[in-house]
Design a protein around this motif. Sequence first.
Motif, PDB file in Angstrom:
ATOM      1  N   GLY A 225      -6.692   7.847  -3.117  1.00  0.00           N
ATOM      2  CA  GLY A 225      -5.436   7.387  -3.451  1.00  0.00           C
ATOM      3  C   GLY A 225      -4.074   8.292  -2.953  1.00  0.00           C
ATOM      4  O   GLY A 225      -4.356   9.091  -2.397  1.00  0.00           O
ATOM      5  N   TRP A 226      -2.942   7.638  -3.587  1.00  0.00           N
ATOM      6  CA  TRP A 226      -1.773   8.638  -3.252  1.00  0.00           C
ATOM      7  C   TRP A 226      -1.818   9.781  -4.199  1.00  0.00           C
ATOM      8  O   TRP A 226      -1.930   9.766  -5.364  1.00  0.00           O
ATOM      9  CB  TRP A 226      -0.389   7.864  -3.408  1.00  0.00           C
ATOM     10  CG  TRP A 226      -0.190   6.800  -2.337  1.00  0.00           C
ATOM     11  CD1 TRP A 226      -0.747   5.492  -2.180  1.00  0.00           C
ATOM     12  CD2 TRP A 226       0.439   7.062  -0.969  1.00  0.00           C
ATOM     13  NE1 TRP A 226      -0.107   4.895  -1.229  1.00  0.00           N
ATOM     14  CE2 TRP A 226       0.230   5.830  -0.549  1.00  0.00           C
ATOM     15  CE3 TRP A 226       0.906   8.273  -0.565  1.00  0.00           C
ATOM     16  CZ2 TRP A 226       0.838   5.770   0.844  1.00  0.00           C
ATOM     17  CZ3 TRP A 226       1.525   8.018   0.740  1.00  0.00           C
ATOM     18  CH2 TRP A 226       1.548   7.060   1.427  1.00  0.00           C
ATOM     19  N   ALA A 227      -1.335  11.121  -3.663  1.00  0.00           N
ATOM     20  CA  ALA A 227      -1.310  11.950  -4.690  1.00  0.00           C
ATOM     21  C   ALA A 227       0.130  12.349  -4.612  1.00  0.00           C
ATOM     22  O   ALA A 227       0.778  12.663  -3.641  1.00  0.00           O
ATOM     23  CB  ALA A 227      -1.955  13.287  -4.176  1.00  0.00           C
ATOM     24  N   SER A 228       0.752  13.052  -5.692  1.00  0.00           N
ATOM     25  CA  SER A 228       2.003  13.481  -5.849  1.00  0.00           C
ATOM     26  C   SER A 228       2.131  15.089  -5.682  1.00  0.00           C
ATOM     27  O   SER A 228       1.316  15.664  -6.087  1.00  0.00           O
ATOM     28  CB  SER A 228       2.708  13.230  -7.131  1.00  0.00           C
ATOM     29  OG  SER A 228       1.798  13.790  -8.370  1.00  0.00           O
ATOM     30  N   ILE A 229       3.192  15.444  -5.103  1.00  0.00           N
ATOM     31  CA  ILE A 229       3.208  16.985  -4.715  1.00  0.00           C
ATOM     32  C   ILE A 229       4.426  17.301  -5.600  1.00  0.00           C
ATOM     33  O   ILE A 229       5.510  16.810  -5.404  1.00  0.00           O
ATOM     34  CB  ILE A 229       3.697  16.994  -3.266  1.00  0.00           C
ATOM     35  CG1 ILE A 229       2.604  16.366  -2.249  1.00  0.00           C
ATOM     36  CG2 ILE A 229       3.819  18.527  -2.885  1.00  0.00           C
ATOM     37  CD1 ILE A 229       2.713  16.814  -0.677  1.00  0.00           C
ATOM     38  N   GLU A 230       4.198  18.173  -6.376  1.00  0.00           N
ATOM     39  CA  GLU A 230       5.122  18.645  -7.357  1.00  0.00           C
ATOM     40  C   GLU A 230       6.137  19.603  -6.780  1.00  0.00           C
ATOM     41  O   GLU A 230       5.709  20.477  -5.735  1.00  0.00           O
ATOM     42  CB  GLU A 230       4.224  19.610  -8.273  1.00  0.00           C
ATOM     43  CG  GLU A 230       5.422  20.306  -9.445  1.00  0.00           C
ATOM     44  CD  GLU A 230       4.686  21.128 -10.647  1.00  0.00           C
ATOM     45  OE1 GLU A 230       4.962  22.192 -10.582  1.00  0.00           O
ATOM     46  OE2 GLU A 230       3.952  20.510 -11.444  1.00  0.00           O
ATOM     47  N   ARG A 231       7.412  19.114  -6.852  1.00  0.00           N
ATOM     48  CA  ARG A 231       8.422  20.314  -6.430  1.00  0.00           C
ATOM     49  C   ARG A 231       9.345  20.677  -7.603  1.00  0.00           C
ATOM     50  O   ARG A 231       9.769  19.881  -8.378  1.00  0.00           O
ATOM     51  CB  ARG A 231       9.476  19.264  -5.411  1.00  0.00           C
ATOM     52  CG  ARG A 231       8.589  18.637  -4.428  1.00  0.00           C
ATOM     53  CD  ARG A 231       9.305  17.704  -3.615  1.00  0.00           C
ATOM     54  NE  ARG A 231      10.590  18.182  -2.818  1.00  0.00           N
ATOM     55  CZ  ARG A 231      11.515  17.714  -2.607  1.00  0.00           C
ATOM     56  NH1 ARG A 231      11.701  16.270  -2.616  1.00  0.00           N
ATOM     57  NH2 ARG A 231      12.588  18.331  -1.924  1.00  0.00           N
ATOM     58  N   THR A 232       9.674  21.925  -7.547  1.00  0.00           N
ATOM     59  CA  THR A 232      10.472  22.687  -8.354  1.00  0.00           C
ATOM     60  C   THR A 232      11.783  22.949  -8.007  1.00  0.00           C
ATOM     61  O   THR A 232      11.768  23.631  -7.021  1.00  0.00           O
ATOM     62  CB  THR A 232       9.701  23.453  -9.140  1.00  0.00           C
ATOM     63  OG1 THR A 232       9.380  24.696  -8.277  1.00  0.00           O
ATOM     64  CG2 THR A 232       8.442  23.269  -9.927  1.00  0.00           C
ATOM     65  N   VAL A 233      12.722  22.959  -8.800  1.00  0.00           N
ATOM     66  CA  VAL A 233      14.166  23.596  -8.310  1.00  0.00           C
ATOM     67  C   VAL A 233      14.468  24.396  -9.770  1.00  0.00           C
ATOM     68  O   VAL A 233      14.436  24.192 -10.821  1.00  0.00           O
ATOM     69  CB  VAL A 233      15.061  22.402  -8.303  1.00  0.00           C
ATOM     70  CG1 VAL A 233      16.434  23.152  -8.102  1.00  0.00           C
ATOM     71  CG2 VAL A 233      14.622  21.469  -7.302  1.00  0.00           C
TER      72      VAL A 233
ATOM     73  N   ASN B 223       0.885  -1.190  -0.013  1.00  0.00           N
ATOM     74  CA  ASN B 223       0.072  -0.162   0.017  1.00  0.00           C
ATOM     75  C   ASN B 223       0.773   1.122   0.005  1.00  0.00           C
ATOM     76  O   ASN B 223       0.412   2.377   0.433  1.00  0.00           O
ATOM     77  CB  ASN B 223      -1.083   0.261   0.996  1.00  0.00           C
ATOM     78  CG  ASN B 223      -2.149  -0.946   0.993  1.00  0.00           C
ATOM     79  OD1 ASN B 223      -2.455  -0.935  -0.105  1.00  0.00           O
ATOM     80  ND2 ASN B 223      -2.531  -1.572   2.160  1.00  0.00           N
ATOM     81  N   SER B 224       2.025   1.009  -0.391  1.00  0.00           N
ATOM     82  CA  SER B 224       2.916   2.253  -0.539  1.00  0.00           C
ATOM     83  C   SER B 224       2.655   2.883  -1.875  1.00  0.00           C
ATOM     84  O   SER B 224       2.020   2.497  -2.672  1.00  0.00           O
ATOM     85  CB  SER B 224       4.368   2.059  -0.429  1.00  0.00           C
ATOM     86  OG  SER B 224       4.733   1.175  -1.311  1.00  0.00           O
ATOM     87  N   SER B 225       3.091   4.083  -1.982  1.00  0.00           N
ATOM     88  CA  SER B 225       2.830   5.058  -3.129  1.00  0.00           C
ATOM     89  C   SER B 225       3.357   4.255  -4.356  1.00  0.00           C
ATOM     90  O   SER B 225       3.112   4.472  -5.530  1.00  0.00           O
ATOM     91  CB  SER B 225       3.499   6.497  -3.128  1.00  0.00           C
ATOM     92  OG  SER B 225       5.048   6.527  -2.620  1.00  0.00           O
TER      93      SER B 225
END
Length: 251
Positions: free
Chosen positions: A135-143, A80-82
């Motif tokens: 469900g799992w939601a991704s969190i956008e990360r920007t550099v 049940n992990s992402s």
Amino acid sequence: MSMSNSDLQNAVQELSSRLATHIGGGDNAHLSVDRQHSGFMTSVDYLSLLEAMGYRSQLADGTDVFTLKPGHYVGKNLVNSSLGPADGSTLMIDVYQYREYYTQIYETVSASGKLFVYTKHVGADGKTNTYAPSGWASIERTVTLWEGSVSDINTKLVFADNIQIYPFLKITTLNPVSNTIKKHLIKNQQEINVNDFYITSTSNGLVMFDMRIFIALSGNIEYSHGTDIKSSDVTPHAGPAMSLLKIEGVL
């Protein structure tokens, strides 16, 4: 040397007094520690303290993430992990809970830095909220890899990080006619094309802007130009070209 009964009683009393002094009494007694009392710390208490300080507990492969109590963990191949139970990537997991109703689980992929979140909301009736994502939601990360304001051909771009590790890029440009900023989300590849346009109200036409950026360990603008498209003809745009303002890596 034998001891009389009175000497033996005195010795026992002395030993008892010393033991009482060592153990203490009241709030100074060597009990298990809690919010109000000092005392011994059990191994469970010690591990909980380490987790509160930011240290993580190792999970066995196959552990079900949804059964974890609040705390900080690290593991791989988790149910049940992402990423699923057979991915093999190391995950750093943080579990937060309010009573039995609300649970938040954050997972960070150690190798890539990708971040996911799972939220479980249980209503007062004991049922899981069907209006919340399940469900799992991704969190956008920007550099930010590069920032400036350029449009000249062959302008060299020096990136702040290895651009190849980012699967997507966010390109920010400035339209010189409308003076508007546009963000382009593009899959990372060796050559990137971005474009914008402006519809002219006076000549029943539009201005098209195109820019091509070569991406490697460093980058450069291969071309940037505008085109005036009218009902009667197509000509090069005489004004300034579209400007590149920023390149961001997206995880």
